[in-house]
Scaffold this active site. Structure first.
Site, mmCIF file in Angstrom:
data_model
loop_
_atom_site.group_PDB
_atom_site.id
_atom_site.type_symbol
_atom_site.label_atom_id
_atom_site.label_comp_id
_atom_site.label_asym_id
_atom_site.label_seq_id
_atom_site.Cartn_x
_atom_site.Cartn_y
_atom_site.Cartn_z
ATOM 1 N N TYR A 54 0.836 -1.193 0.000
ATOM 2 C CA TYR A 54 0.000 0.000 0.000
ATOM 3 C C TYR A 54 0.878 1.252 0.000
ATOM 4 O O TYR A 54 1.988 1.256 0.553
ATOM 5 C CB TYR A 54 -0.890 0.051 1.242
ATOM 6 C CG TYR A 54 -2.031 -0.926 1.256
ATOM 7 C CD1 TYR A 54 -3.252 -0.625 0.657
ATOM 8 C CD2 TYR A 54 -1.911 -2.152 1.905
ATOM 9 C CE1 TYR A 54 -4.304 -1.516 0.679
ATOM 10 C CE2 TYR A 54 -2.958 -3.054 1.939
ATOM 11 C CZ TYR A 54 -4.164 -2.728 1.333
ATOM 12 O OH TYR A 54 -5.204 -3.620 1.352
ATOM 13 N N ARG B 258 -2.518 -12.193 3.803
ATOM 14 C CA ARG B 258 -3.877 -11.860 3.388
ATOM 15 C C ARG B 258 -4.099 -12.246 1.938
ATOM 16 O O ARG B 258 -3.251 -12.013 1.083
ATOM 17 C CB ARG B 258 -4.137 -10.351 3.519
ATOM 18 C CG ARG B 258 -4.093 -9.806 4.919
ATOM 19 C CD ARG B 258 -5.436 -9.571 5.579
ATOM 20 N NE ARG B 258 -6.572 -10.299 5.116
ATOM 21 C CZ ARG B 258 -7.689 -9.755 4.612
ATOM 22 N NH1 ARG B 258 -7.785 -8.448 4.486
ATOM 23 N NH2 ARG B 258 -8.719 -10.507 4.257
ATOM 24 N N HIS C 170 -7.173 -8.716 -2.321
ATOM 25 C CA HIS C 170 -8.510 -8.152 -2.123
ATOM 26 C C HIS C 170 -8.509 -6.670 -2.481
ATOM 27 O O HIS C 170 -7.460 -6.023 -2.541
ATOM 28 C CB HIS C 170 -8.990 -8.342 -0.680
ATOM 29 C CG HIS C 170 -8.096 -7.682 0.329
ATOM 30 N ND1 HIS C 170 -6.936 -8.264 0.798
ATOM 31 C CD2 HIS C 170 -8.180 -6.472 0.957
ATOM 32 C CE1 HIS C 170 -6.353 -7.465 1.671
ATOM 33 N NE2 HIS C 170 -7.081 -6.359 1.771
ATOM 34 N N HIS D 29 -10.639 -3.123 -1.271
ATOM 35 C CA HIS D 29 -11.568 -2.508 -0.324
ATOM 36 C C HIS D 29 -12.571 -1.648 -1.085
ATOM 37 O O HIS D 29 -12.191 -0.886 -1.980
ATOM 38 C CB HIS D 29 -10.819 -1.625 0.678
ATOM 39 C CG HIS D 29 -9.829 -2.372 1.517
ATOM 40 N ND1 HIS D 29 -10.133 -2.897 2.743
ATOM 41 C CD2 HIS D 29 -8.526 -2.678 1.291
ATOM 42 C CE1 HIS D 29 -9.070 -3.493 3.253
ATOM 43 N NE2 HIS D 29 -8.077 -3.383 2.392
#
Length: 243
Positions: free
Chosen positions: A110, A159, A162, A164
């Protein structure tokens, strides 16, 4: 730090049948520290709305829905199309709904100062975008498929890939947040966030479908994911407890 085997055993022992994530789900360690332990305090909804953002058709540029052109060059990774409809519990389209997304880059990183995962930052990918649904409730984003990433819930915790999603109603107090996953991910069974929804059918509603007709020749792969806001087939949302 617990091992993956210990976390998997806790997941297997959790009560089944939940269609929404529990506020405190023991295998998801930090969730135990983040949900309210006291009664909610009443707030004046009109006062809250005075401080809320106001969005209109002219506030969101259509280019904001293409996350691959937000910087000075081409981002790295697998280019994809994410599209679907936002619907109410009766299958009616939710028109002119603000939809926002944020995600990791293709390496699982990120653009955030707290993300110190030793994976490369892509200078040509910010990982954020937004759009408004059309008259039929459709949304569409062009982006890069995110990579999985490690997190510190337990030893060797990763994780699944994905994206959000955030949806606004008519004011800030109606904001809803959820996550969309990709089909066939081998990390599903190991992830306590995904597994905090213990109803298998409800979990599946978080997984997009690959649709070859949405893919574009030599350009991108297409995925469809509809968001249902209410009713028995509602998309699971974060921050709710329907025990």
């Amino acid at each position: 730090m617990p091992t993956q085997a210990q976390i998997s055993a806790e997941i297997a022992a959790a009560p089944s049948g939940r269609s929404e994530p529990a506020l405190g789900f023991a295998p998801y360690r930090s969730s135990l520290l983040r949900f309210p332990t006291k009664d909610l305090r009443q707030a004046d909804p009109e006062g809250a709305e005075l401080l809320a953002p106001v969005f209109g058709q002219h506030d969101v540029d259509p280019l904001e829905a293409d996350l691959t052109i937000q910087a000075g060059g081409e981002p790295l990774g697998e280019r994809i199309l994410l599209t679907g409809r936002v619907l109410d519990g009766d299958g009616r389209p939710v028109r002119h709904q603000l939809v926002e997304i944020w995600q990791a880059n293709a390496s699982g990183r990120y653009i955030h100062q707290r993300d110190q995962h030793p994976a490369p930052i892509d200078p040509n990918f910010t990982g954020v975008g937004r759009c408004l649904t059309d008259a039929d409730g459709n949304y569409s984003f062009t982006t890069i498929k995110p990579g999985p990433y490690p997190w510190q819930n337990h030893r060797n915790a990763w994780r699944p890939a994905h994206v959000h999603f955030s949806l606004f109603g008519t004011d800030f107090t109606q904001r809803l947040v959820t996550q969309m996953y990709f089909p066939g991910d081998q990390l599903f069974a190991l992830d306590p966030i995904y597994q905090s929804i213990t109803d298998p059918a409800a979990r599946e509603r978080l997984v997009a479908t690959y649709e070859h007709d949405l893919s574009q020749h030599e350009w991108l792969l297409g995925y469809r994911w509809d968001i249902v806001l209410t009713g028995s087939h509602a998309t699971p949302l974060e921050g709710e407890d329907h025990a």
